[in-house]
Design a protein around this motif. Structure first.
Motif, PDB file in Angstrom:
ATOM      1  N   CYS A   1       7.837 -29.509  11.024  1.00 25.14           N
ATOM      2  CA  CYS A   1       7.035 -29.875   9.851  1.00 25.14           C
ATOM      3  C   CYS A   1       5.912 -30.832  10.214  1.00 25.14           C
ATOM      4  O   CYS A   1       4.778 -30.701   9.722  1.00 25.14           O
ATOM      5  N   LEU A   2       6.191 -31.811  11.082  1.00 26.38           N
ATOM      6  CA  LEU A   2       5.147 -32.752  11.494  1.00 26.38           C
ATOM      7  C   LEU A   2       4.050 -32.043  12.279  1.00 26.38           C
ATOM      8  O   LEU A   2       2.864 -32.397  12.169  1.00 26.38           O
ATOM      9  N   ALA A   3       4.433 -31.035  13.056  1.00 26.17           N
ATOM     10  CA  ALA A   3       3.421 -30.283  13.809  1.00 26.17           C
ATOM     11  C   ALA A   3       2.596 -29.392  12.885  1.00 26.17           C
ATOM     12  O   ALA A   3       1.367 -29.290  13.026  1.00 26.17           O
ATOM     13  N   MET A   4       3.233 -28.770  11.912  1.00 23.80           N
ATOM     14  CA  MET A   4       2.530 -27.872  11.004  1.00 23.80           C
ATOM     15  C   MET A   4       1.630 -28.628  10.035  1.00 23.80           C
ATOM     16  O   MET A   4       0.580 -28.114   9.625  1.00 23.80           O
ATOM     17  N   ALA A   5       2.031 -29.848   9.669  1.00 22.47           N
ATOM     18  CA  ALA A   5       1.261 -30.622   8.690  1.00 22.47           C
ATOM     19  C   ALA A   5       0.330 -31.625   9.338  1.00 22.47           C
ATOM     20  O   ALA A   5      -0.134 -32.563   8.673  1.00 22.47           O
ATOM     21  N   ALA A   6       0.046 -31.465  10.624  1.00 25.26           N
ATOM     22  CA  ALA A   6      -0.865 -32.387  11.302  1.00 25.26           C
ATOM     23  C   ALA A   6      -2.250 -32.304  10.676  1.00 25.26           C
ATOM     24  O   ALA A   6      -2.726 -31.213  10.328  1.00 25.26           O
ATOM     25  N   PRO A   7      -2.925 -33.442  10.486  1.00 25.94           N
ATOM     26  CA  PRO A   7      -4.265 -33.416   9.887  1.00 25.94           C
ATOM     27  C   PRO A   7      -5.238 -32.566  10.697  1.00 25.94           C
ATOM     28  O   PRO A   7      -5.305 -32.670  11.923  1.00 25.94           O
ATOM     29  N   GLY A   8      -5.953 -31.671  10.046  1.00 26.03           N
ATOM     30  CA  GLY A   8      -6.929 -30.811  10.696  1.00 26.03           C
ATOM     31  C   GLY A   8      -6.356 -29.533  11.269  1.00 26.03           C
ATOM     32  O   GLY A   8      -7.115 -28.716  11.794  1.00 26.03           O
ATOM     33  N   SER A   9      -5.017 -29.345  11.183  1.00 27.34           N
ATOM     34  CA  SER A   9      -4.424 -28.137  11.739  1.00 27.34           C
ATOM     35  C   SER A   9      -4.464 -27.019  10.712  1.00 27.34           C
ATOM     36  O   SER A   9      -4.489 -27.253   9.503  1.00 27.34           O
ATOM     37  N   THR A  10      -4.469 -25.801  11.218  1.00 23.75           N
ATOM     38  CA  THR A  10      -4.452 -24.622  10.365  1.00 23.75           C
ATOM     39  C   THR A  10      -3.094 -23.956  10.492  1.00 23.75           C
ATOM     40  O   THR A  10      -2.632 -23.695  11.602  1.00 23.75           O
ATOM     41  N   HIS A  11      -2.462 -23.697   9.366  1.00 19.22           N
ATOM     42  CA  HIS A  11      -1.128 -23.103   9.405  1.00 19.22           C
ATOM     43  C   HIS A  11      -0.928 -22.265   8.157  1.00 19.22           C
ATOM     44  O   HIS A  11      -1.690 -22.340   7.190  1.00 19.22           O
ATOM     45  N   TYR A  12       0.090 -21.463   8.205  1.00 17.94           N
ATOM     46  CA  TYR A  12       0.440 -20.612   7.073  1.00 17.94           C
ATOM     47  C   TYR A  12       1.898 -20.878   6.730  1.00 17.94           C
ATOM     48  O   TYR A  12       2.740 -21.002   7.601  1.00 17.94           O
ATOM     49  N   GLY A  13       2.223 -20.949   5.512  1.00 16.89           N
ATOM     50  CA  GLY A  13       3.603 -21.214   5.119  1.00 16.89           C
ATOM     51  C   GLY A  13       3.718 -21.926   3.803  1.00 16.89           C
ATOM     52  O   GLY A  13       4.793 -22.351   3.412  1.00 16.89           O
ATOM     53  N   TYR A  14       2.608 -22.096   3.105  1.00 14.87           N
ATOM     54  CA  TYR A  14       2.661 -22.769   1.821  1.00 14.87           C
ATOM     55  C   TYR A  14       3.500 -21.991   0.810  1.00 14.87           C
ATOM     56  O   TYR A  14       4.015 -22.572  -0.140  1.00 14.87           O
TER      57      TYR A  14
ATOM     58  N   ILE B   1       6.260 -20.479   1.544  1.00 14.27           N
ATOM     59  CA  ILE B   1       7.677 -20.634   1.906  1.00 14.27           C
ATOM     60  C   ILE B   1       8.101 -22.095   1.838  1.00 14.27           C
ATOM     61  O   ILE B   1       9.106 -22.436   1.209  1.00 14.27           O
ATOM     62  N   ILE B   2       7.346 -22.980   2.479  1.00 14.33           N
ATOM     63  CA  ILE B   2       7.657 -24.411   2.513  1.00 14.33           C
ATOM     64  C   ILE B   2       6.416 -25.181   2.088  1.00 14.33           C
ATOM     65  O   ILE B   2       5.315 -24.932   2.591  1.00 14.33           O
ATOM     66  N   SER B   3       6.607 -26.097   1.199  1.00 13.44           N
ATOM     67  CA  SER B   3       5.528 -27.002   0.834  1.00 13.44           C
ATOM     68  C   SER B   3       5.602 -28.235   1.730  1.00 13.44           C
ATOM     69  O   SER B   3       6.633 -28.905   1.810  1.00 13.44           O
ATOM     70  N   TYR B   4       4.521 -28.530   2.449  1.00 12.07           N
ATOM     71  CA  TYR B   4       4.522 -29.636   3.396  1.00 12.07           C
ATOM     72  C   TYR B   4       4.030 -30.942   2.773  1.00 12.07           C
ATOM     73  O   TYR B   4       3.613 -31.849   3.490  1.00 12.07           O
TER      74      TYR B   4
ATOM     75  N   PHE C   1      10.105 -37.162  -3.092  1.00 12.86           N
ATOM     76  CA  PHE C   1      10.362 -35.766  -2.759  1.00 12.86           C
ATOM     77  C   PHE C   1      11.850 -35.553  -2.502  1.00 12.86           C
ATOM     78  O   PHE C   1      12.538 -36.425  -1.961  1.00 12.86           O
ATOM     79  N   VAL C   2      12.330 -34.394  -2.878  1.00 11.01           N
ATOM     80  CA  VAL C   2      13.769 -34.111  -2.810  1.00 11.01           C
ATOM     81  C   VAL C   2      14.285 -34.173  -1.376  1.00 11.01           C
ATOM     82  O   VAL C   2      15.355 -34.732  -1.113  1.00 11.01           O
ATOM     83  N   TYR C   3      13.533 -33.615  -0.439  1.00 12.90           N
ATOM     84  CA  TYR C   3      14.000 -33.593   0.959  1.00 12.90           C
ATOM     85  C   TYR C   3      14.193 -35.004   1.500  1.00 12.90           C
ATOM     86  O   TYR C   3      15.208 -35.315   2.139  1.00 12.90           O
ATOM     87  N   ASN C   4      13.214 -35.876   1.258  1.00 15.75           N
ATOM     88  CA  ASN C   4      13.319 -37.247   1.752  1.00 15.75           C
ATOM     89  C   ASN C   4      14.491 -37.985   1.106  1.00 15.75           C
ATOM     90  O   ASN C   4      15.208 -38.740   1.774  1.00 15.75           O
ATOM     91  N   ILE C   5      14.704 -37.761  -0.181  1.00 14.50           N
ATOM     92  CA  ILE C   5      15.826 -38.419  -0.868  1.00 14.50           C
ATOM     93  C   ILE C   5      17.154 -37.932  -0.303  1.00 14.50           C
ATOM     94  O   ILE C   5      18.071 -38.723  -0.049  1.00 14.50           O
TER      95      ILE C   5
END
Length: 255
Positions: free
Chosen positions: A84-97, A99-102, A178-182
């Motif tokens: 998740c940290l790699a996919m949500a890195a600032p300026g990165s391009t990814h697909y998966g919104y 399936i998973i909201s980052y 956010f639910v995951y963090n909780i």
């Protein structure tokens, strides 16, 4: 050195749930007489003892399976956090919104973000180490070999301390809306508390087994000494002269 299988508990007369050959009925009294004049440091005294609520042997075995679960859980969550940290890195391009909201992933200060990645990577390594030592612990508990318990005691203690620091850092820097963090915060609160309790149980059992090994080694040493003395005396009598040097009276048996 180990001589056979050992009955771990030294605080009640019931035999071990794993051993079948010996009973520890009089072990506590023997231990008390043997170390009555010896001052035992506080860290070498079992912290948890058998009573109507706690069974040290079963509790240690359950702790082994629990640490196995913690290892697998840590490996899975660490891989997911790094992904998740790699996919949500600032300026990165990814697909998966779809399936998973980052949105729950931290994207603020670069140093904090790097620290989260480091914690996740070291947690992954620690999870692999705990996975190996947990399997070794379960085998050692079933065969009652206290020396094979030591790797788990050291690795799980370090792992628990590290995960406690990682948990505090995670809880502070991430948004707990956010639910995951909780869920991660609640899960690790329960895991760390149970880990400390389980470690104390296994450590107490380890001390009991170590004390029993010392008593067994002492008993075997005494038996070996007595056997050597008996063999020496028998050899001396067998090699003695048939007559005394100052007497003509024969000591040979009459035929």
């Amino acid at each position: 050195m180990n001589y056979g299988r050992k009955t771990p508990s030294t605080y009640r007369s019931n035999p071990s749930v794993y051993s079948h050959g010996r009973s520890s009925t009089n072990l506590h009294s023997v231990k008390s007489r043997s170390v009555r004049s010896v001052r035992i440091p506080w860290y070498q005294k079992p912290i948890m003892k058998n009573n109507e609520y706690i069974d040290i042997q079963k509790g240690a075995l359950l702790t082994g399976f629990f640490s196995l679960f913690v290892a697998l859980f840590t490996i899975a969550t660490s891989i997911f956090d790094v992904y998740c940290l790699a996919m949500a890195a600032p300026g990165s391009t990814h697909y998966g919104y779809y399936i998973i909201s980052y949105e729950f992933v931290y994207v603020g200060n670069v140093h904090v973000r790097n620290a989260l990645i480091i914690f996740a990577l070291f947690s992954l390594i620690g999870g692999l180490a705990i996975l190996f030592t947990s399997i070794l612990l379960i085998v050692a508990l079933r065969k009652e070999y206290e020396r094979k318990i030591q790797p788990w005691l050291w690795s799980f203690a370090v792992f628990t301390l590290f995960r406690a620091m990682a948990f505090l850092f995670f809880a502070v820097v991430n948004d707990l809306i956010f639910v995951y963090n909780i869920l991660m915060v609640l899960c690790w609160i329960a895991i760390i508390a149970a880990s400390v309790y389980g470690w104390l149980i296994v450590y107490s059992l380890y001390l009991e087994l170590a004390d029993l090994t010392k008593l067994e080694d002492l008993a075997h040493l005494r038996m070996g000494t007595m056997a050597s003395l008996n063999a020496s005396t028998t050899h001396s009598l067998a090699g003695s002269r048939p007559t005394t040097p100052h007497s003509t009276v024969s000591t040979m048996p009459v035929s």
